[in-house]
Design a protein around this motif. Structure first.
Motif, PDB file in Angstrom:
ATOM      1  N   LEU A 253       0.810  -1.219   0.000  1.00  0.00           N
ATOM      2  CA  LEU A 253       0.000   0.000   0.000  1.00  0.00           C
ATOM      3  C   LEU A 253       0.839   1.262   0.000  1.00  0.00           C
ATOM      4  N   ARG A 254       2.046   1.194   0.534  1.00  0.00           N
ATOM      5  CA  ARG A 254       2.858   2.398   0.614  1.00  0.00           C
ATOM      6  C   ARG A 254       3.184   2.934  -0.775  1.00  0.00           C
ATOM      7  N   PHE A 255       3.048   2.111  -1.791  1.00  0.00           N
ATOM      8  CA  PHE A 255       3.396   2.528  -3.145  1.00  0.00           C
ATOM      9  C   PHE A 255       2.206   3.093  -3.900  1.00  0.00           C
ATOM     10  N   ARG A 256       0.997   2.924  -3.382  1.00  0.00           N
ATOM     11  CA  ARG A 256      -0.175   3.190  -4.195  1.00  0.00           C
ATOM     12  C   ARG A 256      -1.112   4.199  -3.540  1.00  0.00           C
ATOM     13  N   VAL A 257      -1.879   4.892  -4.394  1.00  0.00           N
ATOM     14  CA  VAL A 257      -2.970   5.719  -3.912  1.00  0.00           C
ATOM     15  C   VAL A 257      -4.217   4.837  -3.934  1.00  0.00           C
ATOM     16  N   THR A 258      -4.605   4.344  -2.774  1.00  0.00           N
ATOM     17  CA  THR A 258      -5.791   3.510  -2.643  1.00  0.00           C
ATOM     18  C   THR A 258      -6.914   4.358  -2.050  1.00  0.00           C
ATOM     19  N   GLN A 259      -8.110   3.791  -2.006  1.00  0.00           N
ATOM     20  CA  GLN A 259      -9.233   4.529  -1.424  1.00  0.00           C
ATOM     21  C   GLN A 259      -8.922   4.929   0.014  1.00  0.00           C
TER      22      GLN A 259
END
Length: 280
Positions: A253-259
């Motif tokens: 998750l640290r790499f991505r823009v999630t909801q």
């Protein structure tokens, strides 16, 4: 994008980008690391696929040899990051190349390759000057070395990435395009220190593999840069939503823009806006 440019200056105001080692000019000096028994006179070459944002831990080549370590973050005790490059180059040749680019002990490497369907366009990390980058990994030297964390944080930010994606589309993010991207100039000393401090926490959390601290602190960096860009709430939400890929797995998750972390970023932006930190 025009609103961001009205508020900010350009990357070229704060840093100089330069081209990494190219195959046409330097490939005769490269050696496959698997063919090198003695690393004493050789130094690894950094490839773009070896780094992702603040993380310099994921390499694609094996085997990992215990004497091949690269420090990715200045001023931190990170001597044992397990990175296994594919190519090495003579130390003297590497030093001569890097001396022409920077006199600092560290530089920023950013990936030149872009595609319209990539999750991120602008991706950078901090690299020890002993290790030269190989195209399509280019280098960036801040005009003031104390700004290295600040510059790295901005390059990796969502707002910077959004402009980069619109500007280059399927072209390479070459040094000319890179210099023309927006950058928050004329920041107060306190504001620079704030962003730098948050960025250092991100780097330390990445080294410690502390995802919770990384994600929460990164949200503060993103929210602050959105606030500094002068964008309104609906514009910030539009940009964040453009990065969310519901069809992708939410691992790393640290790499991505999630909801989830987009909500954290937006909340941080609202906090900075409510407290009006530019006037504080």
């Amino acid at each position: 994008m025009s609103k961001i440019y009205q508020r900010w200056g350009y990357v070229s105001d704060v840093a100089t980008a330069w081209v990494g080692l190219t195959s046409s000019a330097s490939s005769e000096n490269w050696r496959d690391i698997r063919e090198v028994d003695d690393m004493q006179n050789n130094t690894p070459i950094i490839e773009g696929k070896m780094m992702f944002q603040y993380d310099n831990l994921f390499a694609v080549y094996s085997p990992n040899k215990p004497d091949q370590f690269i420090s990715a973050t200045p001023d931190l005790n990170v001597e044992n990051l397990p990175i296994s490059p594919r190519f090495v180059i003579d130390i003297g040749i590497a030093k001569a190349f890097m001396d022409r680019k920077t006199q600092d002990s560290m530089y920023i490497g950013y990936r030149d390759v872009t595609r319209s369907d990539d999750e991120r366009t602008a991706i950078s990390t901090i690299i020890d000057t002993k290790y030269p980058p190989m195209q399509p990994l280019n280098g960036v030297t801040p005009h003031d070395f104390s700004d290295i964390y600040l510059v790295n944080a901005v390059i990796n930010s969502v707002v910077f990435d959004f402009v980069a994606k619109q500007k280059v589309m399927d072209m390479h993010l070459n040094v000319t395009n890179f210099h023309q991207l927006p950058f928050p100039v004329n920041l107060t000393v306190n504001m620079k220190q704030k962003i730098t401090g948050l960025s250092r926490i991100c780097s330390e959390a990445m080294i410690a593999q502390d995802d919770n601290t990384y994600i929460s602190t990164r949200a503060k960096v993103e929210g602050l840069l959105f606030y500094l860009s002068g964008l309104q709430e609906d514009e910030v939400q539009f940009i964040l939503n453009s990065f969310i890929r519901p069809d992708r797995h939410e691992e790393r998750l640290r790499f991505r823009v999630t909801q989830k972390n987009s909500e954290s970023i937006f909340s941080a932006y609202l906090d900075y806006k409510a407290n009006d930190v530019l006037r504080a």
